[in-house]
Design a protein around this motif. Structure first.
Motif, PDB file in Angstrom:
ATOM      1  N   ARG A 244      31.349  48.113  44.541  1.00 52.13           N
ATOM      2  CA  ARG A 244      31.365  46.839  43.825  1.00 52.13           C
ATOM      3  C   ARG A 244      32.694  46.625  43.104  1.00 52.13           C
ATOM      4  O   ARG A 244      33.271  45.535  43.138  1.00 52.13           O
ATOM      5  CB  ARG A 244      30.216  46.812  42.806  1.00 52.13           C
ATOM      6  CG  ARG A 244      30.112  45.508  42.024  1.00 52.13           C
ATOM      7  CD  ARG A 244      28.908  45.519  41.108  1.00 52.13           C
ATOM      8  NE  ARG A 244      28.960  46.620  40.157  1.00 52.13           N
ATOM      9  CZ  ARG A 244      29.696  46.593  39.026  1.00 52.13           C
ATOM     10  NH1 ARG A 244      30.412  45.513  38.727  1.00 52.13           N
ATOM     11  NH2 ARG A 244      29.679  47.621  38.210  1.00 52.13           N
TER      12      ARG A 244
ATOM     13  N   LEU B 109      35.247  45.781  45.651  1.00 47.97           N
ATOM     14  CA  LEU B 109      35.097  44.390  46.091  1.00 47.97           C
ATOM     15  C   LEU B 109      35.624  43.410  45.048  1.00 47.97           C
ATOM     16  O   LEU B 109      36.261  42.410  45.385  1.00 47.97           O
ATOM     17  CB  LEU B 109      33.629  44.097  46.411  1.00 47.97           C
ATOM     18  CG  LEU B 109      33.050  44.776  47.657  1.00 47.97           C
ATOM     19  CD1 LEU B 109      31.551  44.518  47.755  1.00 47.97           C
ATOM     20  CD2 LEU B 109      33.760  44.264  48.912  1.00 47.97           C
ATOM     21  N   GLU B 110      35.334  43.679  43.787  1.00 47.27           N
ATOM     22  CA  GLU B 110      35.838  42.824  42.723  1.00 47.27           C
ATOM     23  C   GLU B 110      37.361  42.856  42.678  1.00 47.27           C
ATOM     24  O   GLU B 110      38.020  41.823  42.496  1.00 47.27           O
ATOM     25  CB  GLU B 110      35.256  43.268  41.377  1.00 47.27           C
ATOM     26  CG  GLU B 110      33.758  42.980  41.225  1.00 47.27           C
ATOM     27  CD  GLU B 110      33.208  43.484  39.904  1.00 47.27           C
ATOM     28  OE1 GLU B 110      33.971  44.171  39.188  1.00 47.27           O
ATOM     29  OE2 GLU B 110      32.031  43.192  39.602  1.00 47.27           O
ATOM     30  N   ARG B 111      37.929  44.059  42.844  1.00 48.53           N
ATOM     31  CA  ARG B 111      39.386  44.182  42.847  1.00 48.53           C
ATOM     32  C   ARG B 111      39.993  43.395  44.015  1.00 48.53           C
ATOM     33  O   ARG B 111      40.979  42.676  43.852  1.00 48.53           O
ATOM     34  CB  ARG B 111      39.777  45.645  42.948  1.00 48.53           C
ATOM     35  CG  ARG B 111      41.284  45.900  42.801  1.00 48.53           C
ATOM     36  CD  ARG B 111      41.604  47.345  43.114  1.00 48.53           C
ATOM     37  NE  ARG B 111      41.381  47.657  44.506  1.00 48.53           N
ATOM     38  CZ  ARG B 111      42.232  47.343  45.494  1.00 48.53           C
ATOM     39  NH1 ARG B 111      43.369  46.686  45.222  1.00 48.53           N
ATOM     40  NH2 ARG B 111      41.967  47.661  46.743  1.00 48.53           N
TER      41      ARG B 111
ATOM     42  N   LYS C  42      38.614  40.895  45.536  1.00 43.52           N
ATOM     43  CA  LYS C  42      38.407  39.481  45.292  1.00 43.52           C
ATOM     44  C   LYS C  42      39.481  38.927  44.377  1.00 43.52           C
ATOM     45  O   LYS C  42      40.065  37.854  44.644  1.00 43.52           O
ATOM     46  CB  LYS C  42      37.022  39.255  44.670  1.00 43.52           C
ATOM     47  CG  LYS C  42      36.721  37.795  44.382  1.00 43.52           C
ATOM     48  CD  LYS C  42      35.332  37.639  43.755  1.00 43.52           C
ATOM     49  CE  LYS C  42      35.058  36.178  43.434  1.00 43.52           C
ATOM     50  NZ  LYS C  42      33.737  36.011  42.785  1.00 43.52           N
ATOM     51  N   ILE C  43      39.773  39.626  43.276  1.00 43.35           N
ATOM     52  CA  ILE C  43      40.814  39.194  42.346  1.00 43.35           C
ATOM     53  C   ILE C  43      42.175  39.171  43.029  1.00 43.35           C
ATOM     54  O   ILE C  43      42.963  38.227  42.879  1.00 43.35           O
ATOM     55  CB  ILE C  43      40.837  40.122  41.113  1.00 43.35           C
ATOM     56  CG1 ILE C  43      39.546  39.965  40.313  1.00 43.35           C
ATOM     57  CG2 ILE C  43      42.050  39.820  40.237  1.00 43.35           C
ATOM     58  CD1 ILE C  43      39.406  40.952  39.180  1.00 43.35           C
TER      59      ILE C  43
ATOM     60  N   THR D  29      42.763  38.867  46.213  1.00 46.05           N
ATOM     61  CA  THR D  29      42.771  37.767  47.181  1.00 46.05           C
ATOM     62  C   THR D  29      43.006  36.425  46.493  1.00 46.05           C
ATOM     63  O   THR D  29      43.776  35.580  46.984  1.00 46.05           O
ATOM     64  CB  THR D  29      41.452  37.734  47.966  1.00 46.05           C
ATOM     65  OG1 THR D  29      41.258  38.988  48.630  1.00 46.05           O
ATOM     66  CG2 THR D  29      41.465  36.619  48.997  1.00 46.05           C
ATOM     67  N   GLU D  30      42.331  36.209  45.354  1.00 47.24           N
ATOM     68  CA  GLU D  30      42.525  34.966  44.601  1.00 47.24           C
ATOM     69  C   GLU D  30      43.963  34.836  44.125  1.00 47.24           C
ATOM     70  O   GLU D  30      44.554  33.746  44.188  1.00 47.24           O
ATOM     71  CB  GLU D  30      41.562  34.925  43.414  1.00 47.24           C
ATOM     72  CG  GLU D  30      40.096  34.750  43.810  1.00 47.24           C
ATOM     73  CD  GLU D  30      39.165  34.793  42.616  1.00 47.24           C
ATOM     74  OE1 GLU D  30      39.663  35.108  41.515  1.00 47.24           O
ATOM     75  OE2 GLU D  30      37.965  34.510  42.782  1.00 47.24           O
TER      76      GLU D  30
ATOM     77  N   ASN E 263      46.089  33.990  47.112  1.00 49.09           N
ATOM     78  CA  ASN E 263      45.887  32.593  47.502  1.00 49.09           C
ATOM     79  C   ASN E 263      46.593  31.645  46.534  1.00 49.09           C
ATOM     80  O   ASN E 263      47.165  30.628  46.953  1.00 49.09           O
ATOM     81  CB  ASN E 263      44.392  32.267  47.554  1.00 49.09           C
ATOM     82  CG  ASN E 263      43.711  32.919  48.749  1.00 49.09           C
ATOM     83  OD1 ASN E 263      44.341  33.213  49.754  1.00 49.09           O
ATOM     84  ND2 ASN E 263      42.411  33.163  48.635  1.00 49.09           N
TER      85      ASN E 263
END
Length: 204
Positions: free
Chosen positions: A50, A53-55, A57-58, A60-61, A64
């Motif tokens: 988890r 995944l959070e890392r 996600k951050i 990736t954001e 982007n």
């Protein structure tokens, strides 16, 4: 005696059952501990996944966001550079055209300057004055006209400062004529006397 034997046999059966129950309890307790440890391990792995995944996600954001900023900057700079290139091309074209015009202008002015510098009214004889005077005035007038045309042509360009003396050039015609006529009037008696002296010398 038979009673004692039966009693002894009965005790052995119970001991065996106790040993089996104890072994089962130990095995059951071991299974529970193992399951707990396995569950704990799995939980830790899930938590680690988890966090990962959070890392991601951050990250990736953030990527982007930087990508969008790059695209925006790319579009903005493309427009600015494209506009600048167009303006520079136009400026270079105008500069080249102006340089060509200046080269032609310089050649023309140089030719006029050579003609004007060759004019020497003081060296003219009385007989030469009428004819040479008209030609000299025509030469100066022609130079003045082309100078005025050049000044008008370059008046809206960066070379306009070259022709700041255009007004002075416009008045040079009258000044030249006045000075020429004054010089002619001053030297006319001398020329006349010289001519008479020459005629008298020839007649002798």
């Amino acid at each position: 005696m038979p009673s004692a034997t039966e009693h002894t046999h009965h005790l052995r059966i119970r001991n065996t059952q106790l040993e089996m129950n104890s072994s089962d309890d130990d095995k059951s307790g071991g299974d529970v501990d193992g399951k707990l440890r396995l569950a704990q391990t799995q939980l830790e792995e899930l938590q680690a996944q988890r966090k990962e995944l959070e890392r991601l996600k951050i990250e990736t954001e953030q990527l982007n966001t930087r990508k969008r900023e790059l695209i925006g900057s790319q579009v903005e700079m493309s427009e600015r550079l494209s506009s600048a290139v167009t303006l520079i091309d136009r400026e270079l074209f105008e500069m080249r055209q102006e340089i060509e015009d200046l080269e032609q202008c310089r050649s023309c002015f140089s030719a006029h300057l050579t003609k004007i510098e060759k004019l020497n009214p003081e060296s003219w004889t009385q007989e030469q004055v009428p004819d040479r005077l008209d030609r000299a005035i025509a030469i100066v007038d022609h130079a003045e006209d082309e100078y005025s045309q050049a000044a008008e042509h370059f008046s809206r360009s960066r070379s306009a400062s070259i022709f700041q003396g255009v007004r002075r050039a416009k008045s040079s015609k009258s000044e030249f004529r006045q000075q020429f006529y004054r010089g002619l009037a001053f030297n006319l008696p001398v020329l006349a006397l010289g001519g008479l002296a020459l005629i008298a010398y020839i007649c002798k």
